[in-house]
Motif scaffolding. Structure first.
Motif, PDB file in Angstrom:
ATOM      1  N   GLY A   1       3.361  16.311  -9.885  1.00  0.00           N
ATOM      2  CA  GLY A   1       3.556  16.739 -11.261  1.00  0.00           C
ATOM      3  C   GLY A   1       4.256  15.759 -12.185  1.00  0.00           C
ATOM      4  O   GLY A   1       4.503  16.084 -13.344  1.00  0.00           O
ATOM      5  N   ALA A   2       4.558  14.570 -11.688  1.00  0.00           N
ATOM      6  CA  ALA A   2       5.214  13.590 -12.556  1.00  0.00           C
ATOM      7  C   ALA A   2       4.242  13.123 -13.636  1.00  0.00           C
ATOM      8  O   ALA A   2       3.107  12.754 -13.334  1.00  0.00           O
ATOM      9  CB  ALA A   2       5.709  12.397 -11.738  1.00  0.00           C
ATOM     10  N   SER A   3       4.689  13.138 -14.873  1.00  0.00           N
ATOM     11  CA  SER A   3       3.854  12.641 -15.959  1.00  0.00           C
ATOM     12  C   SER A   3       3.927  11.121 -16.059  1.00  0.00           C
ATOM     13  O   SER A   3       3.080  10.491 -16.693  1.00  0.00           O
ATOM     14  CB  SER A   3       4.291  13.263 -17.287  1.00  0.00           C
ATOM     15  N   ARG A   4       4.921  10.565 -15.389  1.00  0.00           N
ATOM     16  CA  ARG A   4       5.126   9.120 -15.383  1.00  0.00           C
ATOM     17  C   ARG A   4       6.029   8.803 -14.198  1.00  0.00           C
ATOM     18  O   ARG A   4       6.852   9.619 -13.803  1.00  0.00           O
ATOM     19  CB  ARG A   4       5.795   8.711 -16.689  1.00  0.00           C
ATOM     20  N   VAL A   5       5.896   7.600 -13.659  1.00  0.00           N
ATOM     21  CA  VAL A   5       6.737   7.177 -12.537  1.00  0.00           C
ATOM     22  C   VAL A   5       7.275   5.788 -12.839  1.00  0.00           C
ATOM     23  O   VAL A   5       6.512   4.852 -13.051  1.00  0.00           O
ATOM     24  CB  VAL A   5       5.948   7.131 -11.206  1.00  0.00           C
ATOM     25  N   LEU A   6       8.585   5.675 -12.885  1.00  0.00           N
ATOM     26  CA  LEU A   6       9.231   4.374 -13.025  1.00  0.00           C
ATOM     27  C   LEU A   6       9.619   3.929 -11.620  1.00  0.00           C
ATOM     28  O   LEU A   6      10.288   4.669 -10.887  1.00  0.00           O
ATOM     29  CB  LEU A   6      10.484   4.485 -13.903  1.00  0.00           C
TER      30      LEU A   6
ATOM     31  N   GLN B   1       0.836  -1.208   0.000  1.00  0.00           N
ATOM     32  CA  GLN B   1       0.000   0.000   0.000  1.00  0.00           C
ATOM     33  C   GLN B   1       0.868   1.255   0.000  1.00  0.00           C
ATOM     34  O   GLN B   1       0.542   2.251  -0.642  1.00  0.00           O
ATOM     35  CB  GLN B   1      -0.944   0.002   1.213  1.00  0.00           C
ATOM     36  N   ILE B   2       1.993   1.199   0.703  1.00  0.00           N
ATOM     37  CA  ILE B   2       2.935   2.321   0.703  1.00  0.00           C
ATOM     38  C   ILE B   2       3.514   2.508  -0.693  1.00  0.00           C
ATOM     39  O   ILE B   2       3.637   3.641  -1.179  1.00  0.00           O
ATOM     40  CB  ILE B   2       4.042   2.102   1.758  1.00  0.00           C
ATOM     41  N   VAL B   3       3.851   1.419  -1.364  1.00  0.00           N
ATOM     42  CA  VAL B   3       4.359   1.499  -2.740  1.00  0.00           C
ATOM     43  C   VAL B   3       3.327   2.174  -3.642  1.00  0.00           C
ATOM     44  O   VAL B   3       3.662   3.065  -4.432  1.00  0.00           O
ATOM     45  CB  VAL B   3       4.725   0.088  -3.269  1.00  0.00           C
ATOM     46  N   LYS B   4       2.082   1.770  -3.515  1.00  0.00           N
ATOM     47  CA  LYS B   4       1.002   2.368  -4.327  1.00  0.00           C
ATOM     48  C   LYS B   4       0.889   3.860  -4.045  1.00  0.00           C
ATOM     49  O   LYS B   4       0.808   4.680  -4.968  1.00  0.00           O
ATOM     50  CB  LYS B   4      -0.314   1.662  -4.019  1.00  0.00           C
ATOM     51  N   LYS B   5       0.903   4.234  -2.782  1.00  0.00           N
ATOM     52  CA  LYS B   5       0.789   5.650  -2.411  1.00  0.00           C
ATOM     53  C   LYS B   5       1.990   6.445  -2.924  1.00  0.00           C
ATOM     54  O   LYS B   5       1.847   7.613  -3.309  1.00  0.00           O
ATOM     55  CB  LYS B   5       0.657   5.765  -0.891  1.00  0.00           C
ATOM     56  N   ALA B   6       3.162   5.838  -2.962  1.00  0.00           N
ATOM     57  CA  ALA B   6       4.362   6.523  -3.472  1.00  0.00           C
ATOM     58  C   ALA B   6       4.159   6.952  -4.921  1.00  0.00           C
ATOM     59  O   ALA B   6       4.556   8.054  -5.313  1.00  0.00           O
ATOM     60  CB  ALA B   6       5.586   5.618  -3.342  1.00  0.00           C
ATOM     61  N   GLN B   7       3.510   6.094  -5.714  1.00  0.00           N
ATOM     62  CA  GLN B   7       3.235   6.453  -7.105  1.00  0.00           C
ATOM     63  C   GLN B   7       2.309   7.661  -7.168  1.00  0.00           C
ATOM     64  O   GLN B   7       2.514   8.599  -7.942  1.00  0.00           O
ATOM     65  CB  GLN B   7       2.573   5.286  -7.851  1.00  0.00           C
ATOM     66  N   GLU B   8       1.276   7.622  -6.327  1.00  0.00           N
ATOM     67  CA  GLU B   8       0.292   8.704  -6.292  1.00  0.00           C
ATOM     68  C   GLU B   8       0.930  10.025  -5.880  1.00  0.00           C
ATOM     69  O   GLU B   8       0.593  11.081  -6.414  1.00  0.00           O
ATOM     70  CB  GLU B   8      -0.860   8.332  -5.363  1.00  0.00           C
ATOM     71  N   ILE B   9       1.841   9.972  -4.923  1.00  0.00           N
ATOM     72  CA  ILE B   9       2.536  11.187  -4.478  1.00  0.00           C
ATOM     73  C   ILE B   9       3.319  11.789  -5.639  1.00  0.00           C
ATOM     74  O   ILE B   9       3.274  13.005  -5.860  1.00  0.00           O
ATOM     75  CB  ILE B   9       3.462  10.882  -3.281  1.00  0.00           C
TER      76      ILE B   9
END
Length: 96
Positions: free
Chosen positions: A68-73, A55-63
């Motif tokens: 302003g990230a257009s994409r997150v690797l 769940q923390i990993v998922k939230k990290a993407q959302e943050i």
């Protein structure tokens, strides 16, 4: 549920000068989540129950996207043993 280790590296697609700023916000969130963690030069390793850490990993993407990230690797590593595994048992001998 056993204790596991999850390592997370996020690379947000933002302007170069903002990368550390966005990653710092992810680390601040991990800190606020109350799990044991260690920040390394390439990734942050967390210790806890797998569902909570994912769940923390998922939230990290959302943050990252909120910032302003257009994409997150992201690179995620999971060390899972049925009886549990801690960061300390893997690296205690290297601590000074």
């Amino acid at each position: 549920m056993p204790v596991v280790n999850v390592s997370l590296q996020v690379i947000p697609r933002v302007e170069d000068e903002r990368i550390y700023e966005v990653v710092d916000k992810v680390i601040k969130y991990i800190d606020s989540a109350g799990v044991k963690y260690e920040v390394g030069p390439m990734e942050t390793t967390m210790e806890g129950e797998l569902d909570e850490l994912l769940q923390i990993v998922k939230k990290a993407q959302e943050i990252c996207v909120k910032e302003g990230a257009s994409r997150v690797l992201s690179v995620v590593k999971i060390d899972y043993k049925p009886e549990g595994v801690t960061m300390n048992e893997k690296i205690y001998k290297y601590r000074k």
